[in-house]
Design an enzyme around this catalytic site. Structure first.
Site, PDB file in Angstrom:
ATOM      1  N   ASP A   1       0.965  -1.377   0.010  1.00 53.43           N
ATOM      2  CA  ASP A   1       0.160  -0.307  -0.087  1.00 53.43           C
ATOM      3  C   ASP A   1       0.911   1.179  -0.001  1.00 53.43           C
ATOM      4  OD1 ASP A   1      -2.258   1.668   0.003  1.00 53.43           O
ATOM      5  OD2 ASP A   1      -2.828   1.061   2.093  1.00 53.43           O
TER       6      ASP A   1
ATOM      7  N   GLU B   1      30.518 -41.924   8.705  1.00 58.62           N
ATOM      8  CA  GLU B   1      29.662 -43.033   9.590  1.00 58.62           C
ATOM      9  C   GLU B   1      29.831 -44.288   9.003  1.00 58.62           C
ATOM     10  OE1 GLU B   1      26.018 -40.854  10.805  1.00 58.62           O
ATOM     11  OE2 GLU B   1      27.092 -39.799  12.277  1.00 58.62           O
TER      12      GLU B   1
ATOM     13  N   THR C   1      27.717 -35.330  20.370  1.00 61.89           N
ATOM     14  CA  THR C   1      28.788 -34.467  20.298  1.00 61.89           C
ATOM     15  C   THR C   1      28.055 -33.446  19.116  1.00 61.89           C
ATOM     16  OG1 THR C   1      29.863 -35.808  18.594  1.00 61.89           O
ATOM     17  CG2 THR C   1      30.271 -35.779  20.968  1.00 61.89           C
TER      18      THR C   1
END
Length: 900
Positions: A328, A689, A719
């Site tokens: 606006d 991993e 961790t």
């Protein structure tokens, strides 16, 4: 021959008959019966809120299901503490998300706040105060100044000024009278009707109720707001995609390990399954939801400090992907503070400063004194006891200008023709200077046609067609400068002439005195905010109810558009087909929609979203609620906005400032970047991993398992979490607001991110951790195939070797955390110590690693062993190698990008 309009009184009787009412209202017994039939006069949500289902959804979210699976697998593997920890994370996130959802969906409840507690009605032939919820069709309302009207009603006597801004957005009060009957117009334009939720600002009237509750115009808006459902935000879609990808990776790695371990390493099936379960649980990022929640919550907190209250956490990220802002003008781009800057008469233009106009000018141009008189007489603003001007901002500005033009004589008002939004003018009949005058002010395009003369040289001269064109040119010139222009005119009635009681009789044969130009200055900080938007590739579209030239001038002053923007009026937009509107939005980047209705806002939002844009829409009125809900980000004004707009929106600006919207977008981009940094950090640990398990399986058991299942879980849960949380607080990278907006369909996970995480950072971490493992074993005299189980000579060395793998993963994790802080820029550009939370997280991670390695209870639980100084020295360079390698990679990318 046309048939004359029926008298308003004659039109009222059929309505009373149809409603089964009379001018004295209903009896209490009949009102009670109708209350049972029509129901209470309340706004309600169909079907209500299903609290158990809403809460249940938080526990069945895709990522929540993945975490449930991780907890179940941990139980199967006998790792109860890990399973309990995962369940706690699920519960906390579900409760937090549910609380956010409850707070975010209250638009219909806010609409109900517009209904007053009590209403004055005629019951049993006498005035009574009854609960507004007990109003029924046929009741006769007694409306007085200051009352909020409780239902839709038809006036049967009297006249009132009504503030319809909650329904129409029109700031000026309108006049409603029982003597005015309109046909062929919309309900909101009918001058004999009053509506629920509006305010009576002046006068007294009685009205018969014809609609209550959800059948009122306010109820219609409530129903529309309810039907306009906000779609799923981009972040929720991205989280679902990430969850699916993580689940797929975890399932594939876990399932693939069983046959490899069984047939390659010749493990018993039961032992292979236990390893697979550990691998599966280790690959589920338990910290994903907490980190995302924290990043969003911190973004919400920062935005609240800057003046933007965000009601839904995920909206912070959506702000960052905003590509179009529909704003606006009044109060958002401007200060919403009117001031008369110029006055024009036939003698010329006068610039009004703080000082009064000189006496010489007033004597040379008698029209100035006339302007001051009309400004004062045709005005409903007043000066209170303290001398402060109060009332509509436009009328307050006019009184202030009158003080600078001169000292008009006292006037006595005889009649008032209220401001009519359709006619866009207001008139009064006043006694002053020994005569009776009609004083008129309004939009030039509506006042000029009523004028037959113009004041010139102290006398009224004919307003010829050529002179009209000259005046219209002056109006356009002022509008192009961003000024709002009003025309002022008068007519002196002949002595003995009766005061006109009809508007048509009063507003004719007027003499134009001059023009008044007012300015609502742009906010000083908006231009810089607009420049940031343009640099960031964000498109700004002005959608306003103001004059096209005025809107274009203000937009030009703050840098939104250039010299030739495309300007579309409300009438032109109404005539456009959907195809034409889509083409307009595609072909014209600089667009202004002037004289626009709230329905136009909804159309524009739908069209932009259909083109794939993420849209932020500003609004402040009740009638803006549907558009605010439809837009990806509804932005309501906190100061000038209504409660309904604030509740229907996603963001509320406490300062009504456009610059705050831009600050919110910047914060949203920062949060999105931080979420991607965290996901990259998490994914980078997948490769290191998995590699120890693959080495063990592919070696056929000749190489002992480099990392135990419990050590893997300690690494994944213990961790990893704090550094990940710290990445959610990462400061913004340089050039954040010089990047183009993201596409709505863009995934939070890109192929380049996966390559960086899995095949670059992940491989480096895996190689380093395995190097530590073999460093310890080979120094102890191990050869492939040598036994390392309990009781064997190499068992202690094997425990030290797995501990080295564990510590190597943590050291690589530290390097990955620093590398993930930036995607393209160097770490030096953001500052090594600029994120103290990450430094504390790494310190905690290293301290926890020391406890897990050297504390006897954890040595017994995890199978770790104390490491010697030379082993620790071997691991110390790991973080620098990981971070350094990625720093070189980013330097090469920047160099390649800058080469052209």
């Amino acid at each position: 021959m046309s048939r004359p309009e029926p008298d308003p009184t004659e039109r009222l009787e059929p309505l009373l008959r149809d409603l089964g009412s009379s001018r004295t209202g209903l009896t209490s017994r009949e009102a009670a019966r109708r209350l049972v039939h029509y129901g209470p006069n309340e706004l309600r949500r169909r079907g209500g809120r299903h609290w158990p289902r809403a809460l249940g959804r938080q526990f069945t979210h895709p990522l929540a299901l993945l975490l449930w699976a991780a907890a179940a697998l941990a139980f199967v593997a006998g790792i109860v503490p890990i399973a309990v920890a995962v369940m706690v994370v699920i519960i906390l996130n579900a409760v937090f998300a549910f609380a956010q959802e409850v707070q975010a969906e209250k638009a219909v409840e806010a609409l109900a706040a517009f209904l007053p507690v009590q209403a004055k009605v005629l019951r049993d032939g006498r005035p009574q105060a009854v609960p507004a919820a007990e109003l029924v069709p046929g009741d006769v309302l007694m409306i007085e100044e200051g009352d909020r009207i409780s239902a839709d009603a038809r006036l049967i006597s009297g006249g009132i000024e009504v503030d319809l801004s909650t329904l129409t957005g029109e700031s000026m009060p309108v006049f409603r009278s029982a003597d005015l009957a309109d046909t062929g117009v919309s309900l909101l334009q009918a001058r004999d009707l009053a509506f629920s939720g509006t305010m009576c600002t002046e006068g007294q009237a009685r009205a018969v109720v014809f609609a209550t509750g959800m059948r009122t115009e306010l109820g219609r808006i409530a129903a529309l707001s309810e039907r306009v459902q906000p779609e799923e935000n981009p972040l929720d879609r991205q989280i679902r995609k990430v969850s699916r990808l993580i689940a797929l990776i975890a399932l594939i790695t876990g399932a693939a390990f069983v046959p490899i371990a069984t047939f390659g390493a010749h493990l018993p099936v039961s032992e292979a399954v236990v390893f697979a379960v550990g691998l599966l649980v280790g690959n589920v990022p338990e910290g994903l939801l907490p980190v995302i929640t924290l990043a969003l919550a911190l973004g919400v907190r920062d935005l609240a400090r800057r003046g933007a209250v965000v009601k839904r956490l995920s909206a912070v990220e959506t702000l960052g992907s905003t590509g179009v802002i529909c704003t606006d003008k009044t109060g958002t781009l401007t200060e919403n503070r009117m001031r008369v800057t110029h006055v024009w008469t036939a003698a010329g233009t006068y610039e009004l400063g703080d000082a009064p106009v000189s006496g010489d000018a007033r004597r040379a141009d008698p029209a100035l004194a006339g302007l001051a008189s009309v400004m004062t007489a045709c005005n409903n603003a007043r000066r209170d006891l303290a001398g402060t001007l109060t009332g509509d901002p436009t009328e307050v500005a006019m009184l202030g200008a009158a003080d600078r033009l001169g000292e008009p004589g006292a006037a006595g008002r005889l009649c008032l023709f209220h401001f009519d939004p359709a006619l866009k003018r207001m008139s009064t009949v006043d006694e002053r200077d020994g005569g009776t005058w009609v004083d008129t002010k309004g939009a030039p395009e509506t006042v000029l046609p009523q004028c037959a003369a113009i004041m010139e040289g102290g006398a009224a001269r004919p307003l010829t067609a050529e002179r009209r064109r000259d005046v219209e040119q002056v109006v356009d010139d002022h509008a192009r400068q961003g000024l709002r222009v009003l025309a002022l005119a008068v007519r002196r009635l002949d002595p003995g002439q009766p005061v006109p009681r009809r508007r048509e009789d009063a507003e004719r044969d007027l003499t134009l005195l001059g023009l008044v130009a007012m300015q609502d200055p742009p906010r000083p900080e908006v231009a810089e905010a607009v420049a940031h938007c343009h640099a960031a590739g964000i498109r700004i579209i002005v959608v306003t109810g103001d004059h096209a030239l005025t809107a274009a001038a203000v937009a030009r002053q703050v840098g939104i558009v250039g010299e030739r923007p495309a300007v579309v009026t409300g009438e032109q937009l109404d005539r456009m087909s959907e195809h034409d509107l889509d083409a307009l939005l595609r072909e014209h980047r600089q667009l202004i929609f002037a004289r626009s209705s709230p329905e136009a806002k909804l159309r524009i939002a739908d069209a932009l979203r259909a083109e794939g844009h993420v849209v932020a829409m500003t609004g402040d009125g009740v009638n803006d609620a549907p558009a605010l809900r439809r837009a990806d980000i509804g932005v309501a004004m906190g100061r000038s906005g209504t409660d309904v707009a604030r509740e229907a929106s996603t963001v509320v600006l406490t300062d009504d400032d456009f610059a705050t919207v831009v600050a919110a977008i910047r914060s949203g981009r920062q949060v999105y970047d931080n979420i991607r940094k965290f996901i990259c950090y998490i994914f980078a640990h997948t490769t290191p991993e998995i590699v120890p398990f693959l080495v063990f399986a592919l070696a056929g058991g000749a190489i002992p398992l480099p990392l135990t299942v419990l050590q893997l879980l300690a690494f994944d849960v213990g961790t990893e979490t704090l550094p990940a949380l710290a990445l959610g607080r990462e400061p913004a990278e340089p050039g954040l607001m010089r990047r183009p907006p993201r596409e709505r369909s863009e995934s939070v996970i890109r192929p380049a991110m996966l390559v960086r995480a899995w095949l670059f950072l992940g491989v480096i971490c895996a190689v380093l951790s395995m190097a530590g493992f073999f460093y310890v074993l080979l120094r102890a005299g191990w050869h492939p195939g040598d036994p390392t189980g309990p009781g064997s000579p190499l068992h202690h060395a094997y425990r030290q070797a797995t501990t080295m793998t564990f510590l190597g993963l943590i050291a690589g994790q530290v390097g990955t955390a620093f590398a993930a802080r930036t995607e393209h820029a160097s770490l030096r550009s953001v500052g090594v110590t600029s994120n103290p939370l990450l430094l504390w997280g790494i310190a905690f991670e290293l301290a926890l690693a020391a406890v897990l390695i050297y504390a006897p209870p954890f040595q017994a639980l995890l199978g770790t062993a104390a490491l010697t100084p030379d082993m620790l020295a071997f691991v110390v360079p790991f973080p620098f190698l990981v971070w350094g390698a990625d720093e070189i990679r980013r330097w090469l990318l920047r160099r390649r990008k800058a080469a052209p």
